[in-house]
Design a protein around this motif. Structure first.
Motif, PDB file in Angstrom:
ATOM      1  N   VAL A 134     -49.466  23.735 -95.743  1.00  0.00           N
ATOM      2  CA  VAL A 134     -48.013  23.571 -95.627  1.00  0.00           C
ATOM      3  C   VAL A 134     -47.528  22.465 -96.554  1.00  0.00           C
ATOM      4  CG1 VAL A 134     -46.117  22.968 -94.071  1.00  0.00           C
ATOM      5  CG2 VAL A 134     -47.914  24.535 -93.308  1.00  0.00           C
ATOM      6  N   SER A 135     -48.274  21.385 -96.649  1.00  0.00           N
ATOM      7  CA  SER A 135     -47.948  20.262 -97.532  1.00  0.00           C
ATOM      8  C   SER A 135     -46.496  19.834 -97.351  1.00  0.00           C
ATOM      9  CB  SER A 135     -48.261  20.641 -98.971  1.00  0.00           C
ATOM     10  OG  SER A 135     -48.027  19.577 -99.842  1.00  0.00           O
ATOM     11  N   GLU A 136     -45.721  19.825 -98.418  1.00  0.00           N
ATOM     12  CA  GLU A 136     -44.310  19.418 -98.368  1.00  0.00           C
ATOM     13  C   GLU A 136     -43.371  20.589 -98.118  1.00  0.00           C
ATOM     14  OE1 GLU A 136     -43.421  16.158 -98.585  1.00  0.00           O
ATOM     15  OE2 GLU A 136     -45.579  15.783 -98.644  1.00  0.00           O
ATOM     16  N   ARG A 146     -46.417  25.258 -83.932  1.00  0.00           N
ATOM     17  CA  ARG A 146     -45.258  25.879 -84.576  1.00  0.00           C
ATOM     18  C   ARG A 146     -45.177  25.384 -86.007  1.00  0.00           C
ATOM     19  NH1 ARG A 146     -41.011  25.066 -80.348  1.00  0.00           N
ATOM     20  NH2 ARG A 146     -41.352  26.991 -79.273  1.00  0.00           N
ATOM     21  N   ILE A 147     -45.028  26.322 -86.936  1.00  0.00           N
ATOM     22  CA  ILE A 147     -44.968  25.992 -88.356  1.00  0.00           C
ATOM     23  C   ILE A 147     -43.672  26.566 -88.915  1.00  0.00           C
ATOM     24  CG2 ILE A 147     -46.106  26.210 -90.590  1.00  0.00           C
ATOM     25  CD1 ILE A 147     -48.688  26.913 -88.868  1.00  0.00           C
ATOM     26  N   TYR A 148     -42.835  25.709 -89.480  1.00  0.00           N
ATOM     27  CA  TYR A 148     -41.558  26.108 -90.069  1.00  0.00           C
ATOM     28  C   TYR A 148     -41.680  26.075 -91.590  1.00  0.00           C
ATOM     29  CZ  TYR A 148     -39.703  24.990 -85.424  1.00  0.00           C
ATOM     30  OH  TYR A 148     -39.465  24.937 -84.073  1.00  0.00           O
ATOM     31  N   ILE A 149     -41.504  27.220 -92.225  1.00  0.00           N
ATOM     32  CA  ILE A 149     -41.549  27.309 -93.681  1.00  0.00           C
ATOM     33  C   ILE A 149     -40.474  28.296 -94.135  1.00  0.00           C
ATOM     34  CG2 ILE A 149     -43.995  26.689 -93.895  1.00  0.00           C
ATOM     35  CD1 ILE A 149     -44.638  29.678 -94.160  1.00  0.00           C
ATOM     36  N   GLU A 163     -39.865  32.017 -96.315  1.00  0.00           N
ATOM     37  CA  GLU A 163     -40.650  33.220 -96.555  1.00  0.00           C
ATOM     38  C   GLU A 163     -41.238  33.307 -97.956  1.00  0.00           C
ATOM     39  OE1 GLU A 163     -38.391  36.863 -96.184  1.00  0.00           O
ATOM     40  OE2 GLU A 163     -36.625  35.914 -97.030  1.00  0.00           O
ATOM     41  N   GLU A 164     -40.663  32.655 -98.930  1.00  0.00           N
ATOM     42  CA  GLU A 164     -41.173  32.737-100.299  1.00  0.00           C
ATOM     43  C   GLU A 164     -42.054  31.546-100.689  1.00  0.00           C
ATOM     44  OE1 GLU A 164     -37.964  33.544-103.005  1.00  0.00           O
ATOM     45  OE2 GLU A 164     -37.448  35.400-101.970  1.00  0.00           O
ATOM     46  N   ASP A 165     -42.353  30.657 -99.745  1.00  0.00           N
ATOM     47  CA  ASP A 165     -43.239  29.528-100.035  1.00  0.00           C
ATOM     48  C   ASP A 165     -44.619  30.039-100.432  1.00  0.00           C
ATOM     49  OD1 ASP A 165     -41.330  27.594 -99.544  1.00  0.00           O
ATOM     50  OD2 ASP A 165     -41.981  27.222 -97.489  1.00  0.00           O
ATOM     51  N   LYS A 166     -45.233  29.301-101.350  1.00  0.00           N
ATOM     52  CA  LYS A 166     -46.551  29.683-101.857  1.00  0.00           C
ATOM     53  C   LYS A 166     -47.499  28.493-101.784  1.00  0.00           C
ATOM     54  CE  LYS A 166     -45.163  33.442-104.764  1.00  0.00           C
ATOM     55  NZ  LYS A 166     -44.823  34.328-103.713  1.00  0.00           N
ATOM     56  N   TYR A 167     -48.773  28.815-101.750  1.00  0.00           N
ATOM     57  CA  TYR A 167     -49.846  27.833-101.927  1.00  0.00           C
ATOM     58  C   TYR A 167     -50.609  28.324-103.147  1.00  0.00           C
ATOM     59  CZ  TYR A 167     -53.806  24.787-100.917  1.00  0.00           C
ATOM     60  OH  TYR A 167     -54.789  23.825-100.981  1.00  0.00           O
ATOM     61  N   GLY A 168     -50.444  27.642-104.254  1.00  0.00           N
ATOM     62  CA  GLY A 168     -50.922  28.200-105.520  1.00  0.00           C
ATOM     63  C   GLY A 168     -50.070  29.419-105.832  1.00  0.00           C
ATOM     64  N   LYS A 169     -50.704  30.544-106.030  1.00  0.00           N
ATOM     65  CA  LYS A 169     -49.966  31.784-106.295  1.00  0.00           C
ATOM     66  C   LYS A 169     -49.887  32.694-105.070  1.00  0.00           C
ATOM     67  CE  LYS A 169     -50.924  31.828-111.211  1.00  0.00           C
ATOM     68  NZ  LYS A 169     -51.370  32.580-112.365  1.00  0.00           N
ATOM     69  N   GLU A 170     -50.530  32.292-103.978  1.00  0.00           N
ATOM     70  CA  GLU A 170     -50.620  33.116-102.766  1.00  0.00           C
ATOM     71  C   GLU A 170     -49.468  32.822-101.808  1.00  0.00           C
ATOM     72  OE1 GLU A 170     -52.739  35.994-100.621  1.00  0.00           O
ATOM     73  OE2 GLU A 170     -53.427  35.110-102.483  1.00  0.00           O
ATOM     74  N   PRO A 171     -48.883  33.867-101.196  1.00  0.00           N
ATOM     75  CA  PRO A 171     -47.843  33.639-100.188  1.00  0.00           C
ATOM     76  C   PRO A 171     -48.383  32.765 -99.042  1.00  0.00           C
ATOM     77  CG  PRO A 171     -47.887  35.942-100.818  1.00  0.00           C
ATOM     78  CD  PRO A 171     -49.092  35.296-101.444  1.00  0.00           C
ATOM     79  N   LEU A 172     -47.663  31.710 -98.715  1.00  0.00           N
ATOM     80  CA  LEU A 172     -48.099  30.759 -97.699  1.00  0.00           C
ATOM     81  C   LEU A 172     -48.256  31.416 -96.322  1.00  0.00           C
ATOM     82  CD1 LEU A 172     -48.874  27.875 -97.077  1.00  0.00           C
ATOM     83  CD2 LEU A 172     -46.445  27.318 -96.879  1.00  0.00           C
ATOM     84  N   ILE A 173     -47.350  32.308 -95.974  1.00  0.00           N
ATOM     85  CA  ILE A 173     -47.453  32.994 -94.675  1.00  0.00           C
ATOM     86  C   ILE A 173     -48.812  33.662 -94.542  1.00  0.00           C
ATOM     87  CG2 ILE A 173     -46.568  34.886 -93.246  1.00  0.00           C
ATOM     88  CD1 ILE A 173     -43.811  34.364 -94.514  1.00  0.00           C
ATOM     89  N   ASN A 174     -49.221  34.409 -95.566  1.00  0.00           N
ATOM     90  CA  ASN A 174     -50.502  35.121 -95.517  1.00  0.00           C
ATOM     91  C   ASN A 174     -51.677  34.170 -95.361  1.00  0.00           C
ATOM     92  OD1 ASN A 174     -48.910  37.346 -96.008  1.00  0.00           O
ATOM     93  ND2 ASN A 174     -49.676  37.712 -98.069  1.00  0.00           N
ATOM     94  N   LEU A 175     -51.653  33.072 -96.093  1.00  0.00           N
ATOM     95  CA  LEU A 175     -52.757  32.104 -96.010  1.00  0.00           C
ATOM     96  C   LEU A 175     -52.834  31.433 -94.640  1.00  0.00           C
ATOM     97  CD1 LEU A 175     -52.648  30.430 -99.519  1.00  0.00           C
ATOM     98  CD2 LEU A 175     -54.442  31.880 -98.589  1.00  0.00           C
ATOM     99  N   ILE A 176     -51.679  31.113 -94.068  1.00  0.00           N
ATOM    100  CA  ILE A 176     -51.675  30.492 -92.735  1.00  0.00           C
ATOM    101  C   ILE A 176     -52.234  31.458 -91.701  1.00  0.00           C
ATOM    102  CG2 ILE A 176     -50.192  29.656 -90.868  1.00  0.00           C
ATOM    103  CD1 ILE A 176     -48.399  28.428 -93.097  1.00  0.00           C
ATOM    104  N   THR A 189     -34.114  19.981 -95.026  1.00  0.00           N
ATOM    105  CA  THR A 189     -34.136  19.110 -96.199  1.00  0.00           C
ATOM    106  C   THR A 189     -34.184  19.888 -97.513  1.00  0.00           C
ATOM    107  OG1 THR A 189     -36.536  18.915 -96.092  1.00  0.00           O
ATOM    108  CG2 THR A 189     -35.241  17.215 -94.954  1.00  0.00           C
ATOM    109  N   ARG A 190     -34.623  21.137 -97.447  1.00  0.00           N
ATOM    110  CA  ARG A 190     -34.696  21.937 -98.674  1.00  0.00           C
ATOM    111  C   ARG A 190     -33.504  22.869 -98.830  1.00  0.00           C
ATOM    112  NH1 ARG A 190     -39.969  24.886 -99.438  1.00  0.00           N
ATOM    113  NH2 ARG A 190     -39.810  25.411 -97.252  1.00  0.00           N
ATOM    114  N   GLY A 191     -32.436  22.620 -98.100  1.00  0.00           N
ATOM    115  CA  GLY A 191     -31.213  23.390 -98.298  1.00  0.00           C
ATOM    116  C   GLY A 191     -30.901  24.346 -97.164  1.00  0.00           C
ATOM    117  N   PHE A 192     -29.948  25.225 -97.444  1.00  0.00           N
ATOM    118  CA  PHE A 192     -29.423  26.186 -96.481  1.00  0.00           C
ATOM    119  C   PHE A 192     -29.865  27.587 -96.894  1.00  0.00           C
ATOM    120  CE2 PHE A 192     -26.139  29.052 -94.875  1.00  0.00           C
ATOM    121  CZ  PHE A 192     -26.022  28.625 -93.556  1.00  0.00           C
ATOM    122  N   SER A 193     -30.291  28.398 -95.938  1.00  0.00           N
ATOM    123  CA  SER A 193     -30.690  29.781 -96.210  1.00  0.00           C
ATOM    124  C   SER A 193     -29.993  30.689 -95.216  1.00  0.00           C
ATOM    125  CB  SER A 193     -32.198  29.961 -96.038  1.00  0.00           C
ATOM    126  OG  SER A 193     -32.908  29.124 -96.890  1.00  0.00           O
TER     127      SER A 193
END
Length: 108
Positions: free
Chosen positions: A90-92, A10-13, A15-28, A51-55
């Motif tokens: 995923v990193s941080e 299970r990976i919690y991220i 939706e707008e997280d990126k790895y470089g310029k690429e959407p993280l969801i797509n890369l995973i 830890t990164r706030g409320f969405s």
């Protein structure tokens, strides 16, 4: 019915997280598919906090950056092989969990 041991990744991220310029969801998802993981599902949350706030979904905002959970189930050996790359991606940006589960259908 035969019971098999497997792992649930299970990976919690967000939706707008990126790895470089690429959407993280797509890369995973691409990484899981390339490593022949049996399948994956992406769940988009309505709201969440960490830890990164409320969405939360708000019709007045165009960009909501909602929580996302990516899940996949496979045999331990296959998931352990892909874990270093998933951790790097995923990193941080989120949390990764790996749980032992019991399945009642063969994985391919």
């Amino acid at each position: 019915m035969k019971e098999l041991n497997a792992k649930l990744l299970r990976i919690y991220i967000k939706e707008e997280d990126k790895y470089g310029k690429e959407p993280l969801i797509n890369l995973i998802i691409k990484t899981l598919k390339t490593n022949e993981i049996s399948g994956a599902t992406v769940f988009k949350g309505y709201c969440g906090f960490g830890t990164r706030g409320f969405s939360r979904a708000d019709i007045l905002r165009l960009s909501m950056n909602l929580p996302v959970v990516i899940e996949c189930i496979d045999y331990e050996e296959k998931l352990e092989k892909v874990m270093p790359k998933i951790v790097e991606l995923v990193s941080e940006n989120g949390i990764i969990s790996l749980q032992e589960i019991h399945i009642f259908k063969n994985l391919k």
